[in-house]
Scaffold this active site. Sequence first.
Site, short mmCIF file in Angstrom:
data_model
loop_
_atom_site.label_atom_id
_atom_site.label_comp_id
_atom_site.label_asym_id
_atom_site.label_seq_id
_atom_site.Cartn_x
_atom_site.Cartn_y
_atom_site.Cartn_z
N TYR A 28 27.03 34.17 37.66
CA TYR A 28 26.99 34.09 39.12
C TYR A 28 28.08 35.01 39.62
CZ TYR A 28 30.61 30.72 37.88
OH TYR A 28 31.71 30.11 37.32
N LYS B 9 44.47 29.52 47.48
CA LYS B 9 43.48 30.56 47.19
C LYS B 9 42.09 29.95 47.31
CE LYS B 9 42.70 32.25 42.93
NZ LYS B 9 42.90 33.09 41.72
#
Length: 153
Positions: free
Chosen positions: A65, A79
């Site tokens: 992916y 993050k």
Amino acid sequence: MYGTLSHETEVNVPASEAWALYGTLELTYICVPDLFAKIDISQGDGGVGTVITPTTNPGSLFSTYVDKILLVDNKKMVKEVHAYQGGYLGLGFNSYLVRFEVIGKSKTSCTTKVTVEYDVKEGFIANTVHVSIEPFIGLVNYGNNYLIKNHKK
């Protein structure tokens, strides 16, 4: 339908040391080959806009992916990595993100927190059965063990 899952773990290293791992691509690289077969970085250097294509080991829900880093806040030590192509987006999700946070506790310890947030289209709600925090708990545990083993004393 919107959902969220999260998990926190305390680790006995300074927050700055943990952020040096979680706030960069370092964690990504140390996980190969134990957690991922390989990782391709097609764009960027670990900051905002970096495009990451993991190839997983056999038995994973997705063989590959594409994710994109959309937030790196070095001050808040946060993050966010968003699904960019394939993966959960191919199962009818509008969005799927993983947030890593490092929260300072003392000069010698911190908490690492991972959160999964997702939004799935109506008609695909049954696919939420595939959403799990467990792979990310494994990733954070792997990272925390690395931090403890390589702690700068």
